[in-house]
Motif scaffolding. Structure first.
Motif, PDB file in Angstrom:
ATOM      1  N   ASP A   3      47.279  33.092  39.212  1.00  0.00           N
ATOM      2  CA  ASP A   3      48.709  32.976  39.489  1.00  0.00           C
ATOM      3  C   ASP A   3      49.536  33.922  38.624  1.00  0.00           C
ATOM      4  N   SER A   4      49.135  34.073  37.361  1.00  0.00           N
ATOM      5  CA  SER A   4      49.861  34.961  36.457  1.00  0.00           C
ATOM      6  C   SER A   4      49.812  36.408  36.944  1.00  0.00           C
ATOM      7  N   GLN A   5      48.645  36.826  37.412  1.00  0.00           N
ATOM      8  CA  GLN A   5      48.498  38.194  37.917  1.00  0.00           C
ATOM      9  C   GLN A   5      49.258  38.392  39.221  1.00  0.00           C
ATOM     10  N   LEU A   6      49.251  37.390  40.068  1.00  0.00           N
ATOM     11  CA  LEU A   6      50.006  37.482  41.324  1.00  0.00           C
ATOM     12  C   LEU A   6      51.492  37.673  41.049  1.00  0.00           C
ATOM     13  N   ARG A   8      52.793  38.897  38.016  1.00  0.00           N
ATOM     14  CA  ARG A   8      52.984  40.155  37.286  1.00  0.00           C
ATOM     15  C   ARG A   8      52.980  41.355  38.228  1.00  0.00           C
ATOM     16  N   TYR A   9      52.054  41.360  39.186  1.00  0.00           N
ATOM     17  CA  TYR A   9      51.888  42.536  40.042  1.00  0.00           C
ATOM     18  C   TYR A   9      52.523  42.335  41.428  1.00  0.00           C
ATOM     19  N   SER A  10      53.467  41.401  41.517  1.00  0.00           N
ATOM     20  CA  SER A  10      54.043  41.061  42.818  1.00  0.00           C
ATOM     21  C   SER A  10      54.735  42.247  43.488  1.00  0.00           C
ATOM     22  N   ARG A  11      55.341  43.143  42.701  1.00  0.00           N
ATOM     23  CA  ARG A  11      56.034  44.274  43.307  1.00  0.00           C
ATOM     24  C   ARG A  11      55.059  45.293  43.889  1.00  0.00           C
ATOM     25  N   HIS A  12      53.864  45.374  43.337  1.00  0.00           N
ATOM     26  CA  HIS A  12      52.812  46.180  43.959  1.00  0.00           C
ATOM     27  C   HIS A  12      52.304  45.507  45.231  1.00  0.00           C
ATOM     28  N   ILE A  13      52.098  44.221  45.139  1.00  0.00           N
ATOM     29  CA  ILE A  13      51.528  43.469  46.259  1.00  0.00           C
ATOM     30  C   ILE A  13      52.444  43.516  47.478  1.00  0.00           C
ATOM     31  N   LEU A  14      53.752  43.628  47.230  1.00  0.00           N
ATOM     32  CA  LEU A  14      54.715  43.696  48.330  1.00  0.00           C
ATOM     33  C   LEU A  14      54.643  45.023  49.090  1.00  0.00           C
ATOM     34  N   LEU A  15      54.028  46.022  48.510  1.00  0.00           N
ATOM     35  CA  LEU A  15      53.906  47.313  49.178  1.00  0.00           C
ATOM     36  C   LEU A  15      52.803  47.242  50.226  1.00  0.00           C
ATOM     37  N   GLU A  21      44.747  43.927  48.175  1.00  0.00           N
ATOM     38  CA  GLU A  21      43.493  44.686  48.114  1.00  0.00           C
ATOM     39  C   GLU A  21      43.603  45.861  47.145  1.00  0.00           C
ATOM     40  N   GLY A  22      44.702  46.588  47.224  1.00  0.00           N
ATOM     41  CA  GLY A  22      44.894  47.715  46.320  1.00  0.00           C
ATOM     42  C   GLY A  22      45.016  47.279  44.876  1.00  0.00           C
ATOM     43  N   GLN A  23      45.737  46.189  44.640  1.00  0.00           N
ATOM     44  CA  GLN A  23      45.886  45.699  43.279  1.00  0.00           C
ATOM     45  C   GLN A  23      44.552  45.235  42.710  1.00  0.00           C
ATOM     46  N   GLN A  24      43.735  44.642  43.540  1.00  0.00           N
ATOM     47  CA  GLN A  24      42.404  44.226  43.075  1.00  0.00           C
ATOM     48  C   GLN A  24      41.550  45.421  42.688  1.00  0.00           C
ATOM     49  N   LYS A  25      41.736  46.532  43.385  1.00  0.00           N
ATOM     50  CA  LYS A  25      41.010  47.752  43.024  1.00  0.00           C
ATOM     51  C   LYS A  25      41.430  48.230  41.637  1.00  0.00           C
ATOM     52  N   LEU A  26      42.740  48.157  41.351  1.00  0.00           N
ATOM     53  CA  LEU A  26      43.217  48.542  40.024  1.00  0.00           C
ATOM     54  C   LEU A  26      42.643  47.614  38.955  1.00  0.00           C
ATOM     55  N   LEU A  27      42.588  46.336  39.264  1.00  0.00           N
ATOM     56  CA  LEU A  27      42.078  45.353  38.307  1.00  0.00           C
ATOM     57  C   LEU A  27      40.575  45.480  38.066  1.00  0.00           C
ATOM     58  N   ALA A  28      39.925  46.321  38.856  1.00  0.00           N
ATOM     59  CA  ALA A  28      38.486  46.561  38.673  1.00  0.00           C
ATOM     60  C   ALA A  28      38.206  48.000  38.242  1.00  0.00           C
ATOM     61  N   ALA A  44      49.331  56.337  29.843  1.00  0.00           N
ATOM     62  CA  ALA A  44      48.703  55.097  29.375  1.00  0.00           C
ATOM     63  C   ALA A  44      49.567  53.880  29.667  1.00  0.00           C
ATOM     64  N   LEU A  45      50.876  54.003  29.436  1.00  0.00           N
ATOM     65  CA  LEU A  45      51.763  52.847  29.627  1.00  0.00           C
ATOM     66  C   LEU A  45      51.873  52.459  31.096  1.00  0.00           C
ATOM     67  N   TYR A  46      51.946  53.453  31.982  1.00  0.00           N
ATOM     68  CA  TYR A  46      52.053  53.125  33.409  1.00  0.00           C
ATOM     69  C   TYR A  46      50.728  52.612  33.978  1.00  0.00           C
ATOM     70  N   LEU A  47      49.615  53.159  33.540  1.00  0.00           N
ATOM     71  CA  LEU A  47      48.328  52.635  34.031  1.00  0.00           C
ATOM     72  C   LEU A  47      48.133  51.197  33.562  1.00  0.00           C
ATOM     73  N   ALA A  48      48.501  50.943  32.307  1.00  0.00           N
ATOM     74  CA  ALA A  48      48.349  49.587  31.771  1.00  0.00           C
ATOM     75  C   ALA A  48      49.282  48.604  32.463  1.00  0.00           C
ATOM     76  N   SER A  49      50.551  48.987  32.632  1.00  0.00           N
ATOM     77  CA  SER A  49      51.500  48.076  33.271  1.00  0.00           C
ATOM     78  C   SER A  49      51.151  47.829  34.728  1.00  0.00           C
ATOM     79  N   SER A  50      50.424  48.786  35.340  1.00  0.00           N
ATOM     80  CA  SER A  50      50.018  48.641  36.742  1.00  0.00           C
ATOM     81  C   SER A  50      48.743  47.835  36.914  1.00  0.00           C
ATOM     82  N   GLY A  51      48.056  47.542  35.810  1.00  0.00           N
ATOM     83  CA  GLY A  51      46.900  46.662  35.887  1.00  0.00           C
ATOM     84  C   GLY A  51      45.545  47.329  35.907  1.00  0.00           C
ATOM     85  N   VAL A  52      45.465  48.610  35.538  1.00  0.00           N
ATOM     86  CA  VAL A  52      44.146  49.246  35.432  1.00  0.00           C
ATOM     87  C   VAL A  52      43.379  48.524  34.324  1.00  0.00           C
ATOM     88  N   ALA A  53      42.263  47.938  34.683  1.00  0.00           N
ATOM     89  CA  ALA A  53      41.623  46.946  33.824  1.00  0.00           C
ATOM     90  C   ALA A  53      41.125  47.494  32.499  1.00  0.00           C
TER      91      ALA A  53
END
Length: 259
Positions: A3-6, A8-15, A21-28, A44-53
């Motif tokens: 739920d926390s990730q959903l 945090r990354y809700s603005r990506h998920i809305l795209l 699916e795309g956000q899960q790829k970043l998280l892996a 580094a800051l944008y990759l981290a804030s976007s969820g690159v694991a």
């Protein structure tokens, strides 16, 4: 995703192009950043804030007060600290779920050969041609997509070199090692502070697109910025079939070495 990730990354998920699916790829995903300075900071800051694991950062330099004009991940209190460790702290302050690996030694061929097989994308945020060529050679060898950026004075450039594609040039196709280029340093030439933020942000965007398989990457295109007029120009860069790194020139060189 929990739920926390959903949330945090809700603005990506809305795209529509990215979604869950795309956000899960970043998280892996695992990104390798070489250079924790002006370009490496926004990357580094944008990759981290976007969820690159997982993010591995290579940099053997320490923070100097002159860096603070443009290297936004670092703070005055950190002067003298290793940049890789400082950027890891900045990432943790934004997204503590990201795993950061700090490598506080210079990027050489052996180190790159050790790290490249484990990553999904490589971001060249270094500041000299010799390191860029080593990164490019390792990228081609291990078939890892490379997002390359550079910035000096008011001029910036960024491109993607993807050895997984047969039509993609590599960095040496555009800037051959056999040609002499003048090495320009921020210490002597200066750099407009926001320029590295602009170019680094484009690098981060290209890396995220590659990881999510979204849009059209800058493969085969060199994007150049004149910050004086905020004018973008784009050049098509074809693959050099005789390139000593990715073309037939490499095969011929290898053949001569082994016979």
């Amino acid at each position: 995703m929990n739920d926390s990730q959903l949330l945090r990354y809700s603005r990506h998920i809305l795209l529509d192009e990215l979604g869950i699916e795309g956000q899960q790829k970043l998280l892996a995903s695992h990104a390798l950043i070489i250079g924790a300075g002006g370009l490496g900071s926004p990357v580094a800051l944008y990759l981290a804030s976007s969820g690159v694991a997982r993010i591995t950062v290579i940099d053997d330099d320490r923070i100097d007060e002159t860096n603070l004009q443009r290297q936004i991940a670092h703070k005055l209190a950190g002067v003298g600290q290793l940049k890789a460790e400082s950027i890891a702290q900045a990432i943790a302050a934004i997204n503590p779920d990201i795993e950061v690996v700090c490598v506080t030694s210079r990027a050489d061929a052996a180190l790159l050969d050790q790290l490249m097989p484990t990553v999904d994308v490589v971001l060249d945020c270094s500041d000299n041609f010799s390191t860029r060529h080593l990164i490019n050679q390792a990228s081609v060898k291990h078939r890892k997509p490379l997002v390359s950026g550079a910035a000096i004075r008011f001029d910036g450039q960024v491109s993607v070199y993807d050895p997984r594609r047969s039509d993609s040039p590599c960095y040496a196709c555009v800037f051959p090692q056999t040609e002499i280029f003048i090495e320009e340093r921020c210490a002597s030439m200066g750099v407009f502070a926001p320029l590295v933020g602009i170019i680094g942000s484009v690098q981060a965007a290209e890396a995220l697109k590659l990881l999510c398989h979204v849009g059209q990457p800058l493969t085969g295109r060199l994007l150049m910025l004149d910050g004086r007029y905020m004018a973008w120009n784009e050049l098509t860069i074809p693959k050099d079939q005789n390139c000593l790194v990715c073309g037939s020139g490499h095969s011929e060189t290898s053949k001569r070495v082994t016979t």
